[in-house]
Design a protein around this motif. Structure first.
Motif, PDB file in Angstrom:
ATOM      1  N   SER B 136       0.827  -1.195   0.000  1.00 21.31           N
ATOM      2  CA  SER B 136       0.000   0.000   0.000  1.00 21.31           C
ATOM      3  C   SER B 136       0.874   1.262   0.000  1.00 21.31           C
ATOM      4  O   SER B 136       0.597   2.233  -0.719  1.00 21.31           O
ATOM      5  CB  SER B 136      -0.898  -0.065   1.238  1.00 21.31           C
ATOM      6  N   ALA B 137       1.949   1.236   0.788  1.00 22.79           N
ATOM      7  CA  ALA B 137       2.873   2.377   0.839  1.00 22.79           C
ATOM      8  C   ALA B 137       3.545   2.603  -0.518  1.00 22.79           C
ATOM      9  O   ALA B 137       3.634   3.731  -0.999  1.00 22.79           O
ATOM     10  CB  ALA B 137       3.936   2.136   1.905  1.00 22.79           C
ATOM     11  N   LEU B 138       4.010   1.515  -1.139  1.00 25.45           N
ATOM     12  CA  LEU B 138       4.733   1.647  -2.414  1.00 25.45           C
ATOM     13  C   LEU B 138       3.823   2.189  -3.520  1.00 25.45           C
ATOM     14  O   LEU B 138       4.252   2.912  -4.400  1.00 25.45           O
ATOM     15  CB  LEU B 138       5.325   0.300  -2.844  1.00 25.45           C
ATOM     16  N   LEU B 139       2.519   1.805  -3.442  1.00 30.18           N
ATOM     17  CA  LEU B 139       1.579   2.268  -4.452  1.00 30.18           C
ATOM     18  C   LEU B 139       1.014   3.649  -4.120  1.00 30.18           C
ATOM     19  O   LEU B 139       0.409   4.294  -4.980  1.00 30.18           O
ATOM     20  CB  LEU B 139       0.409   1.274  -4.563  1.00 30.18           C
ATOM     21  N   GLY B 140       1.164   4.067  -2.854  1.00 30.15           N
ATOM     22  CA  GLY B 140       0.533   5.313  -2.407  1.00 30.15           C
ATOM     23  C   GLY B 140      -0.975   5.170  -2.293  1.00 30.15           C
ATOM     24  O   GLY B 140      -1.720   6.141  -2.391  1.00 30.15           O
ATOM     25  N   TRP B 141      -1.426   3.927  -2.074  1.00 28.46           N
ATOM     26  CA  TRP B 141      -2.866   3.664  -1.951  1.00 28.46           C
ATOM     27  C   TRP B 141      -3.292   3.715  -0.473  1.00 28.46           C
ATOM     28  O   TRP B 141      -2.455   3.706   0.426  1.00 28.46           O
ATOM     29  CB  TRP B 141      -3.195   2.265  -2.477  1.00 28.46           C
ATOM     30  N   SER B 142      -4.592   3.722  -0.275  1.00 26.80           N
ATOM     31  CA  SER B 142      -5.116   3.613   1.085  1.00 26.80           C
ATOM     32  C   SER B 142      -5.041   2.156   1.525  1.00 26.80           C
ATOM     33  O   SER B 142      -4.951   1.249   0.692  1.00 26.80           O
ATOM     34  CB  SER B 142      -6.551   4.115   1.131  1.00 26.80           C
ATOM     35  N   GLN B 143      -5.069   1.970   2.846  1.00 22.93           N
ATOM     36  CA  GLN B 143      -4.992   0.609   3.374  1.00 22.93           C
ATOM     37  C   GLN B 143      -5.992   0.413   4.498  1.00 22.93           C
ATOM     38  O   GLN B 143      -6.318   1.342   5.231  1.00 22.93           O
ATOM     39  CB  GLN B 143      -3.578   0.316   3.900  1.00 22.93           C
ATOM     40  N   ALA B 144      -6.476  -0.822   4.607  1.00 19.97           N
ATOM     41  CA  ALA B 144      -7.303  -1.204   5.749  1.00 19.97           C
ATOM     42  C   ALA B 144      -6.837  -2.593   6.167  1.00 19.97           C
ATOM     43  O   ALA B 144      -6.935  -3.544   5.391  1.00 19.97           O
ATOM     44  CB  ALA B 144      -8.777  -1.231   5.371  1.00 19.97           C
ATOM     45  N   THR B 145      -6.289  -2.680   7.373  1.00 17.09           N
ATOM     46  CA  THR B 145      -5.755  -3.958   7.836  1.00 17.09           C
ATOM     47  C   THR B 145      -6.761  -4.680   8.723  1.00 17.09           C
ATOM     48  O   THR B 145      -7.666  -4.058   9.276  1.00 17.09           O
ATOM     49  CB  THR B 145      -4.470  -3.726   8.652  1.00 17.09           C
ATOM     50  N   PHE B 146      -6.599  -5.986   8.872  1.00 11.36           N
ATOM     51  CA  PHE B 146      -7.327  -6.833   9.832  1.00 11.36           C
ATOM     52  C   PHE B 146      -8.850  -6.760   9.627  1.00 11.36           C
ATOM     53  O   PHE B 146      -9.609  -6.595  10.588  1.00 11.36           O
ATOM     54  CB  PHE B 146      -6.962  -6.444  11.282  1.00 11.36           C
ATOM     55  N   ALA B 147      -9.282  -6.890   8.380  1.00  9.47           N
ATOM     56  CA  ALA B 147     -10.700  -6.697   8.071  1.00  9.47           C
ATOM     57  C   ALA B 147     -11.557  -7.870   8.533  1.00  9.47           C
ATOM     58  O   ALA B 147     -11.209  -9.032   8.319  1.00  9.47           O
ATOM     59  CB  ALA B 147     -10.875  -6.517   6.564  1.00  9.47           C
ATOM     60  N   SER B 148     -12.681  -7.546   9.178  1.00  3.51           N
ATOM     61  CA  SER B 148     -13.663  -8.589   9.501  1.00  3.51           C
ATOM     62  C   SER B 148     -14.953  -8.369   8.726  1.00  3.51           C
ATOM     63  O   SER B 148     -15.874  -9.181   8.787  1.00  3.51           O
ATOM     64  CB  SER B 148     -13.939  -8.637  11.002  1.00  3.51           C
ATOM     65  N   GLU B 149     -15.043  -7.247   7.993  1.00  7.25           N
ATOM     66  CA  GLU B 149     -16.188  -7.005   7.117  1.00  7.25           C
ATOM     67  C   GLU B 149     -15.770  -6.008   6.041  1.00  7.25           C
ATOM     68  O   GLU B 149     -15.091  -5.024   6.348  1.00  7.25           O
ATOM     69  CB  GLU B 149     -17.368  -6.439   7.926  1.00  7.25           C
ATOM     70  N   ILE B 150     -16.152  -6.286   4.788  1.00  4.95           N
ATOM     71  CA  ILE B 150     -15.799  -5.390   3.682  1.00  4.95           C
ATOM     72  C   ILE B 150     -17.057  -5.117   2.865  1.00  4.95           C
ATOM     73  O   ILE B 150     -17.728  -6.045   2.419  1.00  4.95           O
ATOM     74  CB  ILE B 150     -14.743  -6.049   2.756  1.00  4.95           C
ATOM     75  N   LYS B 151     -17.376  -3.821   2.697  1.00  4.95           N
ATOM     76  CA  LYS B 151     -18.496  -3.439   1.835  1.00  4.95           C
ATOM     77  C   LYS B 151     -17.989  -2.457   0.795  1.00  4.95           C
ATOM     78  O   LYS B 151     -17.471  -1.403   1.141  1.00  4.95           O
ATOM     79  CB  LYS B 151     -19.607  -2.775   2.662  1.00  4.95           C
ATOM     80  N   VAL B 152     -18.137  -2.827  -0.478  1.00 11.58           N
ATOM     81  CA  VAL B 152     -17.718  -1.916  -1.535  1.00 11.58           C
ATOM     82  C   VAL B 152     -18.888  -0.998  -1.855  1.00 11.58           C
ATOM     83  O   VAL B 152     -20.004  -1.462  -2.126  1.00 11.58           O
ATOM     84  CB  VAL B 152     -17.273  -2.701  -2.790  1.00 11.58           C
ATOM     85  N   GLU B 153     -18.651   0.321  -1.752  1.00 12.12           N
ATOM     86  CA  GLU B 153     -19.699   1.315  -2.027  1.00 12.12           C
ATOM     87  C   GLU B 153     -19.150   2.322  -3.017  1.00 12.12           C
ATOM     88  O   GLU B 153     -18.413   3.221  -2.634  1.00 12.12           O
ATOM     89  CB  GLU B 153     -20.106   2.024  -0.725  1.00 12.12           C
ATOM     90  N   GLY B 154     -19.505   2.149  -4.289  1.00 13.33           N
ATOM     91  CA  GLY B 154     -19.014   3.054  -5.325  1.00 13.33           C
ATOM     92  C   GLY B 154     -17.504   3.004  -5.427  1.00 13.33           C
ATOM     93  O   GLY B 154     -16.932   1.918  -5.583  1.00 13.33           O
ATOM     94  N   ASP B 155     -16.858   4.168  -5.290  1.00 15.10           N
ATOM     95  CA  ASP B 155     -15.402   4.186  -5.440  1.00 15.10           C
ATOM     96  C   ASP B 155     -14.690   4.116  -4.092  1.00 15.10           C
ATOM     97  O   ASP B 155     -13.529   4.495  -3.980  1.00 15.10           O
ATOM     98  CB  ASP B 155     -14.950   5.417  -6.231  1.00 15.10           C
ATOM     99  N   SER B 156     -15.404   3.647  -3.071  1.00 11.33           N
ATOM    100  CA  SER B 156     -14.706   3.422  -1.799  1.00 11.33           C
ATOM    101  C   SER B 156     -15.178   2.117  -1.162  1.00 11.33           C
ATOM    102  O   SER B 156     -16.173   1.527  -1.576  1.00 11.33           O
ATOM    103  CB  SER B 156     -14.890   4.614  -0.863  1.00 11.33           C
ATOM    104  N   ALA B 157     -14.428   1.693  -0.162  1.00 10.97           N
ATOM    105  CA  ALA B 157     -14.780   0.470   0.563  1.00 10.97           C
ATOM    106  C   ALA B 157     -14.912   0.817   2.041  1.00 10.97           C
ATOM    107  O   ALA B 157     -14.084   1.540   2.589  1.00 10.97           O
ATOM    108  CB  ALA B 157     -13.707  -0.592   0.371  1.00 10.97           C
TER     109      ALA B 157
END
Lengths: 308, 252
Positions: B136-157
């Motif tokens: 995530s750091a190398l790409l300059g992307w956002s990160q979310a660690t240790f996920a127990s639930e993921i909901k994709v909503e449009g262009d964000s999660a």
């Protein structure tokens, strides 16, 4: 050499036990500067300044750093990194998110869950769920590491280091905080509690876990659980003690209905006194227990609550 | 949206780990190897996103020895669409560090342009818990660690994370890296027909040199030892005896 130590802050208060143990782990490496990140952390910064071995506190009172958001916190660390030989943090969920990110930005490896500092470049850490201990020597210019605090004794207080404000320049706004659901509890924090009472699969149900909680409350203890109990839905995940959960080293650890899988032992075997109650006399937990009692927990635990 | 899932071939979690007598590491010769359990959860989540119509393609990537293709076949049998193997080691005892893995994954991601990367929170061999955050750091992307639930909503999660003391929910801009924890889902078993079908799915083979990434370790392994063992204490016959022993020891 100087060490930058990222402080764990919760609701504006310093997680003093975790930070004091991390100071203890790294103080042989040089001066220790503690970094307190987040608006409202004034009191945490003041507390950090009293820890023995801390020569300066850096306080970044920026709103973007609240709630432990990883991206701005890593950016802040990287902006300060030039002055430091080592960057360390207690290995909490917060630091485990932030430190590898900061390390990659600095093009260095992270050294996770350090349990021993051999010299400025050489560190010991557990691998394979604690089934082996590896000694590694880093060739990186800056050493970035998380420290497994249970292995170290906390430094005392009484110092008065200066507190200096630092600013966060990078706020890319990649992530936003929505909410924290922290289980409200009057019990002590699991990782720093003097006594921990844990239940395993043998407890049998979420309802019967109340018995474990009752014994914990009688002893003024934190409540823990084995991964088997968490996977079975008897206890929440943040109670999990073990390689995939929390690593604890209380003065007294009471394991009830826990067989003693290696992954659980990795999380509690540094406890000073271990008590095991299990109806299976062959359970591996008895091989690490100081006092073992072969008994049905549903009769032994109520009796223990009454007599202790 | 394309989802990319890195998977690692590790010692099977049921196998007892043995430290080599010469202290050079853990003995991995002739032991059962499997997909890292956290990575299985990541593969499962990616497949569920595809089944829900959120993801269009699931690409599994593995980095390590050539035999990691077995791990990729497992991911394909579970439901991934295609796989990429980057051969970066010729001996199973040569573990590629998370920083080098992250650099190789970044190179793959620059080509593949996924909208989401789902990764296990840590590998059960080196227990570093680092690759996702580093990538995530190398790409300059956002990160979310240790996920127990993921909901994709449009262009964000919107991701619920397992943190100390409870749960935290954050909203991350996509593309993002999400690392997954145990309770996110229960991975499926691959059915025999799907295992057969997986053999025909595409599996590209590359090398670290193809991406011009140096995988030389930054951490030299000085030695590997058995952990200190704890001596068994004594068995007590009753609760009364336990209470008196604990009082004697000053524990209560």
């Amino acid at each position: 050499m100087t060490v930058l130590l990222l402080a764990e802050v919760s609701e504006g208060a310093l997680a003093i036990d975790a930070v004091a143990k991390t100071v203890s782990a790294v103080k042989s490496l040089g001066d220790v500067h503690v970094l307190v990140a987040g608006k409202g952390g004034d009191e945490a910064a003041a507390t950090a300044a009293t820890l023995d071995g801390v020569t300066k506190v850096l306080f970044a009172p920026d709103h973007a750093l609240c709630h432990g958001m990883a991206e701005p916190t890593a950016a802040l660390i990287v902006s300060l990194a030039g002055d430091y030989s080592h960057i360390a943090a207690p290995s909490t969920a917060f630091a485990k998110s932030v430190m590898p990110r900061a390390a990659a930005m600095l093009d260095v490896m992270v050294i996770s869950e350090v349990i021993g500092v051999v010299d400025a470049d050489t560190f010991e850490r557990p691998i394979y769920a604690g089934n082996a201990i590896q000694t590694v020597k880093s060739s990186d210019a800056t050493k970035v590491m998380t420290v497994r605090t249970a292995t170290f004794d906390a430094v005392g207080t009484g110092g008065s280091a200066p507190v200096e404000e630092v600013a966060l320049s990078d706020t890319a706004g990649l992530s936003e905080w929505v909410e924290d659901k922290v289980a409200a509890s009057d019990r002590p924090d699991l990782t720093s509690a003097g006594v921990v009472v844990s239940g395993g699969r043998g407890v049998g149900s979420e309802e019967d876990f109340a018995l474990i909680e009752k014994l914990a409350d009688k002893l003024g203890a934190a409540v823990g659980a084995s991964r088997a109990a968490v996977d079975s839905g008897y206890a929440p995940n943040d109670w999990q003690v073990g390689q995939t959960g929390k690593v604890v080293a209380p003065d007294l650890y009471v394991a009830v209905g826990i067989s003693g899988a290696i992954q659980h032992l990795a999380g509690m075997k540094d406890s000073k006194i271990i008590v095991a109650i299990n109806k299976d006399e062959e359970a591996p937990i008895f091989q690490v227990a100081d006092y073992g009692l072969v008994a049905d927990l549903f009769t032994a635990v109520p009796e223990l609550i009454e007599k202790i | 949206m394309k989802v990319l899932v890195p998977v690692k071939r590790v010692i099977d979690y049921n196998v007892k780990v043995r430290v080599k007598a010469d202290g050079t590491g853990v003995d991995l010769a002739n032991v059962k190897m499997s997909m890292n359990p956290f990575d299985e959860i990541a593969v499962e989540e990616a497949i569920r996103l595809k089944e829900a119509g959120t993801a269009t393609e699931v690409v599994a990537v593995s980095i390590g020895v050539k035999q990691s293709q077995e791990t990729l076949r497992t991911a394909l049998a579970m439901g991934a669409d295609r796989a990429i193997l980057i051969v970066a080691a010729d001996d199973v005892h040569n573990d590629i560090e998370p920083l080098a893995v992250a650099k190789l994954l970044k190179a793959v991601i620059d080509e593949e342009q996924p909208g989401l990367v789902l990764a296990g929170k840590q590998a059960i061999d080196n227990d570093m818990n680092a690759t996702g955050q580093m990538l995530s750091a190398l790409l300059g992307w956002s990160q979310a660690t240790f996920a127990s639930e993921i909901k994709v909503e449009g262009d964000s999660a919107v991701v619920t994370r397992e943190v100390d003391g409870g749960l935290q929910t954050i909203k991350v801009k996509m593309p993002a890296i999400v690392t997954v924890d145990l309770r996110l889902n229960e991975p499926r078993y691959a059915s025999l027909p799907n295992i057969m079908k997986a053999k025909k799915k595409p599996l590209d083979e590359k090398t670290a040199a193809d991406y011009d990434v140096d995988v030389t370790p930054r951490l030299a392994i000085v030695k590997t030892t058995e952990p200190a063992t704890r001596k068994a204490g004594e068995m007590v016959g009753s609760v009364d005896e336990l209470v008196s022993k604990l009082k004697e020891a000053g524990a209560v």
